[in-house]
Design an enzyme around this catalytic site. Structure first.
Site, mmCIF file in Angstrom:
data_model
loop_
_atom_site.group_PDB
_atom_site.id
_atom_site.type_symbol
_atom_site.label_atom_id
_atom_site.label_comp_id
_atom_site.label_asym_id
_atom_site.label_seq_id
_atom_site.Cartn_x
_atom_site.Cartn_y
_atom_site.Cartn_z
ATOM 1 N N CYS A 136 0.856 -1.138 0.162
ATOM 2 C CA CYS A 136 0.070 -0.037 -0.039
ATOM 3 C C CYS A 136 0.991 1.279 0.082
ATOM 4 O O CYS A 136 1.372 1.710 1.065
ATOM 5 C CB CYS A 136 -0.775 0.004 1.203
ATOM 6 S SG CYS A 136 -2.121 1.428 1.403
ATOM 7 N N CYS A 139 -0.214 4.311 2.126
ATOM 8 C CA CYS A 139 -0.184 4.069 3.533
ATOM 9 C C CYS A 139 1.101 4.331 4.094
ATOM 10 O O CYS A 139 1.550 4.695 5.030
ATOM 11 C CB CYS A 139 -0.647 2.711 4.097
ATOM 12 S SG CYS A 139 -2.168 2.040 3.307
ATOM 13 N N ASP A 140 2.190 3.715 3.090
ATOM 14 C CA ASP A 140 3.548 3.578 3.470
ATOM 15 C C ASP A 140 4.605 4.331 2.880
ATOM 16 O O ASP A 140 5.698 4.614 3.196
ATOM 17 C CB ASP A 140 3.915 2.209 3.396
ATOM 18 C CG ASP A 140 3.097 1.405 4.387
ATOM 19 O OD1 ASP A 140 2.641 1.818 5.653
ATOM 20 O OD2 ASP A 140 2.965 0.151 4.067
#
Ligand code: FAD
Ligand code: NAP
Length: 313
Positions: A136, A139-140
């Site tokens: 992701c 997300c990261d």
């Protein structure tokens, strides 16, 4: 004693399919309960710009999903933050157990559990998951400012992730097993023009290499699928973007499936092999897998459930 909640229609999942089903089922006065699952809002909460949702030339995925949730709530849907861990379709009403301890009984169920990211299954991928290996980018990606990154895959997700990661990374290498991408042409065009992105054709990720203390990625070892040549790409992050698999654990051995694990629905409807159980969105669809097609199926599932319940009466 567990609390039992009865509803005419239980909707499992809170992606575009689930929320659309909720809007239609609520407006049909069926008083549905929607259980959101571990990822409220579904897959679109893991992306940034969505450019193909009709009515919005550009909208952020998480924002779009909050709007869908608000729409369902405004119609009067009861939305519950719970995860269904078991579904019993042998009895009527159907019974679903929630992770919270709540038991849901329902005259009809709409399954909208969508899909989840696939992994390659390499031991080194598993070892560094959360420590440099991710599925992701939204997300990261932020953790890789000024670093080099490898993205694996050749579909829309891989190309979008590669483009998004250029915001943080000094360089992104897209590793793909063929010499042609599956991604839409408009995305390919952006990818090929991007000065920070390099593409490595005919290569597969063979191993993620890194340090043990502290745990962290240092390189991706890739293998040319035609020559067998091994190359090491120095990087701090490896993003796996090789597609999604349907989330069918709840009904795996109960409902008929097709194409390697997607829930089968009768042509032109959302009826599954068990009367009263309807399925919509990515968990049924190995071809289109789009927000708008999932939403469309969510609408169909609510209308199908309404018709089924009317016939029962
Ligand atoms: P999902 O969105 O997958 O939602 C599934 C829901 O089910 C989740 O809320 C989850 O919590 C819930 N759930 C699962 N198991 C349980 C359980 N046991 N109990 C309760 N709830 C459960 N499509 C586009 O049209 N345009 C785009 O730009 C686009 N970009 C994308 C970018 C990325 C990175 C990804 C991964 C996908 C993208 N897609 C895009 C595809 C799109 O996100 C999907 O087609 C769509 O979200 C599918 O909707 P769905 O409702 O079927 O399921
Ligand atoms: P996808 O379209 O299935 O693509 C998966 C990619 O990963 C393919 O290029 C595939 O290679 C590669 N791959 C699969 N298994 C592999 C393995 N074991 N090793 C190496 N490579 C592997 O998946 P996706 O990109 O996640 O997209 C899923 C769905 O969501 C699609 O319908 C897509 O259109 C949709 N989506 C839409 C948008 C958008 O509209 N902007 C954005 C993201 C996702 P091959 O090509 O060789 O098979």
């Amino acid at each position: 004693m567990p609390v039992t909640r009865h509803t005419k229609v239980l909707i499992i999942g809170s992606g575009p399919a689930g929320y659309t089903a909720a809007v239609y089922a609520t407006r049909a006065m069926l008083k549905p309960i929607l259980v959101q699952g571990i990822e409220p809002g579904g897959q679109l909460t893991t992306t940034t710009e969505v450019e193909n949702w009709p009515g919005d030339s550009e909208v952020q995925g998480p924002e779009l999903m909050l709007r869908m949730e608000a729409h369902a709530k405004a119609m009067g849907t009861e939305i519950i933050g719970d995860i269904i861990t078991q579904l019993n379709l042998d009895q009527s009403p159907f019974v679903a157990k929630g992770d919270s301890g709540t038991v849901y009984s329902a005259d009809a169920v709409i399954l909208a559990t969508g899909a989840r990211a696939k992994w390659l299954g390499l031991p080194s991928e598993e070892k560094f998951k959360g420590f440099g290996v991710s599925a992701c980018a939204t997300c990261d990606g932020f953790f890789y400012r000024g670093q080099e990154i490898v993205v694996v895959g050749g579909g829309n997700t891989a190309v979008e992730e590669a483009l998004f990661l250029t915001k943080f990374a000094s360089k992104v290498t897209l590793v793909h097993r063929r010499d042609e991408l599956r991604a839409e042409k408009i995305l390919q065009d952006r990818l090929f023009k991007h000065p920070k992105i390099e593409t490595m054709w005919y290569n597969e990720l063979a191993e993620v290499i890194g340090a043990d203390a502290p745990l962290g990625v240092e390189a991706a070892r890739v293998k040319n699928v035609t020559t067998g040549k091994i190359t090491e790409i120095a990087c701090k992050g490896v993003f796996i973007a090789i597609g999604h698999a349907p989330a069918t654990e709840l009904v795996k051995d109960v409902l008929e499936m097709h194409n390697g694990g997607y829930v089968k629905v009768k042509a032109g409807s959302t009826r599954t092999s068990v009367p009263g159980i309807f399925a919509a969105g990515d968990l049924t669809d190995h071809i289109y897998r789009q927000a708008v097609t999932s939403a469309g199926m969510g609408c169909m599932a609510a209308l199908d459930a309404e018709k089924f319940l009317a016939e029962q009466e």
